[in-house]
Design a protein around this motif. Structure first.
Motif, PDB file in Angstrom:
ATOM      1  N   PRO A   1      29.717 -20.377 -21.353  1.00 49.66           N
ATOM      2  CA  PRO A   1      31.364 -19.843 -20.516  1.00 49.66           C
ATOM      3  C   PRO A   1      32.217 -21.086 -20.374  1.00 49.66           C
ATOM      4  O   PRO A   1      33.304 -20.314 -20.340  1.00 49.66           O
TER       5      PRO A   1
ATOM      6  N   GLU B   1      35.257 -19.857 -22.549  1.00 50.51           N
ATOM      7  CA  GLU B   1      35.289 -18.885 -22.592  1.00 50.51           C
ATOM      8  C   GLU B   1      37.051 -18.812 -21.585  1.00 50.51           C
ATOM      9  O   GLU B   1      36.512 -19.360 -20.901  1.00 50.51           O
TER      10      GLU B   1
ATOM     11  N   ASP C   1      39.066 -16.697 -20.458  1.00 52.78           N
ATOM     12  CA  ASP C   1      39.137 -15.470 -19.673  1.00 52.78           C
ATOM     13  C   ASP C   1      38.095 -15.680 -18.407  1.00 52.78           C
ATOM     14  O   ASP C   1      37.333 -15.841 -18.314  1.00 52.78           O
ATOM     15  N   PRO C   2      39.200 -16.123 -17.251  1.00 55.22           N
ATOM     16  CA  PRO C   2      37.926 -16.573 -15.906  1.00 55.22           C
ATOM     17  C   PRO C   2      36.847 -15.071 -15.741  1.00 55.22           C
ATOM     18  O   PRO C   2      36.043 -15.765 -15.372  1.00 55.22           O
ATOM     19  N   VAL C   3      37.567 -13.656 -15.699  1.00 58.87           N
ATOM     20  CA  VAL C   3      36.410 -12.689 -15.616  1.00 58.87           C
ATOM     21  C   VAL C   3      35.620 -12.447 -16.067  1.00 58.87           C
ATOM     22  O   VAL C   3      33.977 -13.011 -15.810  1.00 58.87           O
ATOM     23  N   LYS C   4      35.668 -13.083 -17.244  1.00 55.69           N
ATOM     24  CA  LYS C   4      34.909 -13.065 -18.601  1.00 55.69           C
ATOM     25  C   LYS C   4      33.520 -14.022 -18.311  1.00 55.69           C
ATOM     26  O   LYS C   4      32.328 -14.117 -18.520  1.00 55.69           O
ATOM     27  N   ARG C   5      34.056 -15.087 -17.990  1.00 54.55           N
ATOM     28  CA  ARG C   5      33.513 -16.334 -18.028  1.00 54.55           C
ATOM     29  C   ARG C   5      32.580 -16.439 -16.358  1.00 54.55           C
ATOM     30  O   ARG C   5      31.476 -16.532 -16.731  1.00 54.55           O
ATOM     31  N   GLU C   6      33.152 -16.065 -15.599  1.00 53.32           N
ATOM     32  CA  GLU C   6      32.089 -15.165 -14.107  1.00 53.32           C
ATOM     33  C   GLU C   6      31.151 -14.612 -14.700  1.00 53.32           C
ATOM     34  O   GLU C   6      29.708 -14.349 -14.288  1.00 53.32           O
ATOM     35  N   GLY C   7      31.324 -13.535 -15.401  1.00 50.91           N
ATOM     36  CA  GLY C   7      29.959 -12.493 -16.127  1.00 50.91           C
ATOM     37  C   GLY C   7      29.393 -13.265 -16.873  1.00 50.91           C
ATOM     38  O   GLY C   7      28.367 -13.444 -16.682  1.00 50.91           O
TER      39      GLY C   7
ATOM     40  N   GLU D   1      28.190 -16.667 -16.727  1.00 52.54           N
ATOM     41  CA  GLU D   1      28.030 -17.409 -15.839  1.00 52.54           C
ATOM     42  C   GLU D   1      26.904 -16.841 -14.737  1.00 52.54           C
ATOM     43  O   GLU D   1      25.562 -17.007 -14.603  1.00 52.54           O
ATOM     44  N   ALA D   2      26.909 -15.330 -14.074  1.00 52.82           N
ATOM     45  CA  ALA D   2      26.081 -14.477 -13.503  1.00 52.82           C
ATOM     46  C   ALA D   2      25.353 -14.320 -14.930  1.00 52.82           C
ATOM     47  O   ALA D   2      23.857 -14.005 -14.251  1.00 52.82           O
TER      48      ALA D   2
ATOM     49  N   ARG E   1      22.870 -17.066 -15.417  1.00 54.61           N
ATOM     50  CA  ARG E   1      22.020 -17.383 -14.125  1.00 54.61           C
ATOM     51  C   ARG E   1      20.675 -16.200 -13.487  1.00 54.61           C
ATOM     52  O   ARG E   1      19.775 -17.056 -13.606  1.00 54.61           O
TER      53      ARG E   1
END
Ligand code: SF4
Lengths: 216, 469
Positions: free
Chosen positions: B308, B311, B313-319, B321-322, B325
């Motif tokens: 991530p 990546e 794009d912060p929204v994509k990165r968070e997706g 990471e989630a 996990r």
């Protein structure tokens, strides 16, 4: 669907914003195979003190005396007065089925969630949008007088209070027509039954294999 | 004027009337019914005193809730049992043909429709199930609908619809050995994303698509919905016509000749214009493995779990990471290092005879690895099962340590008893790797049947192209 007629009904106030569809009908009741019978589970987690499960005898469950619909004066309410963003959350049509099954015909709020608003019309329920001040005034009026009832005249697009005050409301003409005539989407399509049959006849000549019956 | 797309042809031939408000009343030729999304629709009919417009345009079967073991003992979960019994009763009451749970033809709706010739080229086909796009493989317009629409189709044989925009996805050239339809469609989704097809109807085209069998084409169209498109379809050719010939509900004799002549027109005109065109080179497609919780989170088997941190794009990165996990994966891990607990070969994406043959070819003479707690094969229908048994595939699977089950949706969505336990990791030939899809806390990796079979033997993902033979 039944035609929507002018009626006078008791108003029950549900004084909280953002009432979501999970609050209206919790998810454990979605396994049902029926479209009716959701009424006893309307607002289940607010209405009862225990946790509801499908198939229970709801008449024996402990009621939450503080919940508005459990107060005797609102028992026969047909109009629900609510705050903004009513019906938000999932798209489940079960939420509307539960309100209608309970006996509500009209919901008044300053705003509704989009999908919920649309689902209402599919099931003969009239959602009325009034400005927040008027809604607030109604909340006070309902609290002040037991048996407070409004007359709903959809054709005239008015609510009439017990004091004779007339409150107009907006609704788009197409939806109004459907409710007044009791037309659901199916009934509307069936108005074109002749065209459907004509189409079938033409296709049957052009492409008869499309109409081969599915047998055992 | 430019020529018409296949979508235009399918659409135009089914318009009963133009409503003048951007919608049309569209005629529906065939309706598939299963136990989960139909009960309220039938009850709606009953309450309104309506009958089905054309009962013989419908075919029903229970698939989502049926057990895949000890079928004769019935369904033990009372809620599931009631849904199935309700379907039986509704079909009896309304005169709809049903392949009941004990019928040898019972199976997943999207497997039995084509198998019976219920699905034919040029038709509009709907079902209360999003993977109805499968039937588009026959040059048909097929899409999933909700419960209110199920009732609407039953009552009127029509739907009020708005036309989508047209997209063409061309897969040019030929795939290498070991690369299947599943890998092609996963690569397409990886390319355009799970919302890439939203608002579009997708036509799949190109040599690599034309080279696929009907089973392979169904796999591709099945997952059109995973690219956001309600419908996906493929032009009719000899492969289509050869598949349909002789099916129980297919036309015969003079009618067959007429039908074939009409079906030959079911392709986009050479000068047809699409709203969007996407092109992939088949030769660049490797066997695919999803690493995350959305079908677009996919990499080639030779690749690694993405990082991530790369990546922007912060929204994509968070997706991402989630997803990592949830999947309990470290960025940079080679895909072939991912060890598995279960293997599921089945679902409306990959449970047809060709899928089972491909998997059996990989496991023949081998054993399922010790770390695999359960490897199961769930044929898509009773007829697929019977065919596989006639070819001895069941024995191949059993000898390798697979369980050989009764047909149904099974662990694709875990509505029956087949499911992942929390934390379990599964190689699955199904179509959705969402959180909890195969059981709460379960971790799903989507792959082709051959890749799933090889993973069962190795205990972790392997490149099927380098696997033995
Ligand atoms: S196999 Fe899976 S995706 Fe296909 S119809 Fe059944 S549940 Fe849906």
């Amino acid at each position: 669907m039944e035609k929507f007629r002018t009626f006078t009904g008791i108003v029950a106030p549900l004084d909280r914003p953002n009432v979501d569809t999970d609050a209206i009908i919790p998810k454990q009741f979605l396994k049902s195979i029926r479209r009716t019978g959701f009424g006893p589970n309307l607002f289940d987690q607010w209405r009862y003190l225990d946790e509801g499960q499908p198939g229970q005898d709801h008449s024996r469950r402990p009621l939450n005396p503080d919940f508005v619909l459990n107060q005797p004066r609102y028992r026969d309410a047909q109009i629900l007065l609510a705050r903004e963003n009513f019906g938000c959350g999932s798209s489940r049509e079960h939420a509307v089925w539960a309100l209608a099954d309970y006996g509500f015909k009209v919901i008044i709020a300053p705003s509704f969630a989009d999908i919920f608003y649309n689902n209402c019309f599919k099931n003969g329920l009239l959602p009325i949008v009034l400005d927040a001040d008027t809604v607030d005034r109604l909340f006070h009026a309902v609290a002040a007088r037991e048996g407070y009832a409004l007359t709903v005249d959809l054709a005239a697009q008015t609510l009439t209070t017990p004091d004779g005050e007339v409150i107009p409301f907006e609704i788009d003409a197409f939806r109004k027509h459907r409710l007044l005539e009791g037309l659901d989407d199916i009934a509307l399509t069936l108005q074109h039954a002749g065209e459907i049959r004509a189409y079938e006849e033409r296709r049957r000549r052009e492409a008869p294999w499309l109409f081969a019956p599915v047998g055992k | 004027m430019s020529g018409r797309t296949l979508y235009d042809k399918l659409w135009d031939s089914h318009v009963v009337r133009d409503n003048g408000d951007g919608t049309a009343l569209l005629y529906i030729d065939r309706h598939l019914v299963h136990e989960v999304t139909s009960p309220q629709a039938f009850e709606g009919l009953r309450l309104a005193g309506r009958r089905p417009w054309r009962p013989q345009a419908n075919l029903a079967t229970p698939d989502h809730n049926v057990p895949t073991t000890r079928r004769a003992e019935g369904i033990s979960d009372p809620v599931s049992r009631l849904q199935v019994e309700t379907l039986d009763a509704n079909c009896r009451e309304f005169g709809i043909t049903e392949f009941t749970m004990d019928d040898p033809r019972q199976g997943i709706v999207h497997v039995i429709g084509p198998e019976e010739g219920f699905t034919l080229p040029g038709m509009t086909i709907v079902c209360g199930d999003s993977h109805t796009s499968t039937h588009g493989a026959f040059g048909a317009l097929a899409f999933g609908i909700g419960t209110s629409e199920v009732e609407h189709v039953l009552a009127t044989q029509c739907l009020v619809q708005k036309k989508s925009r047209a997209m063409r996805v061309t897969v040019a050239g030929h795939v290498g050995p070991g690369v299947t339809a599943k890998d092609i469609v996963l690569a397409i989704i990886g390319e355009i994303g799970t919302a890439g097809g939203t608002g579009y109807a997708i036509e799949f085209a190109g040599e690599a698509i034309q080279a696929l069998s009907m089973e392979g084409r169904m796999t591709v169209c099945n997952m059109a919905i995973e690219a956001g498109a309600r419908a996906g379809f493929i032009a009719v050719d000899d492969v289509t016509i050869d598949y349909v010939r002789g099916r129980p509900y297919a036309p015969t004799g003079e009618l067959w000749e007429r039908a074939v002549a009409a079906w030959r027109e079911l392709h986009s005109d050479p000068d047809a214009v699409f709203d969007r065109e996407v092109r992939l080179e088949a030769a660049a497609i490797e066997p695919q493995v999803t690493w995350g919780t959305s079908p677009e989170m996919v990499v080639p088997v030779s690749g690694r779990v993405p990082d991530p941190a790369q990546e922007p794009d912060p929204v994509k990165r968070e997706g991402m990471e989630a997803a990592l996990r949830y999947m309990a994966l470290e960025p940079g891990t080679p895909v072939t290092d991912i060890r598995l607990d279960k293997v599921f070969i089945g679902s409306c994406t990959n449970s047809r005879i060709e899928d089972l043959r491909a998997a059996a070819q990989v496991v023949r003479g081998r054993r399922v690895a010790d770390n695999i707690r359960l490897a199961m094969v769930v044929p898509g229908s009773g007829l697929v099962k019977r065919q596989a048994e006639a070819e001895g595939l069941d024995a191949v699977f059993r000898e390798a340590g697979f369980e050989w089950r009764e047909p149904g949706c099974s662990m694709c969505l875990a509505m029956n008893a087949d499911r992942l336990e929390p934390g379990e990791r599964c190689a699955s030939t199904s179509n959705r790797n969402f959180e909890g899809r195969q059981g709460a806390g379960g971790r799903t990796h989507l792959v082709s049947p051959a890749m799933a079979a090889a993973a069962a033997v190795a205990g972790h993902f392997v490149d099927v192209r380098e696997f033995g033979r």
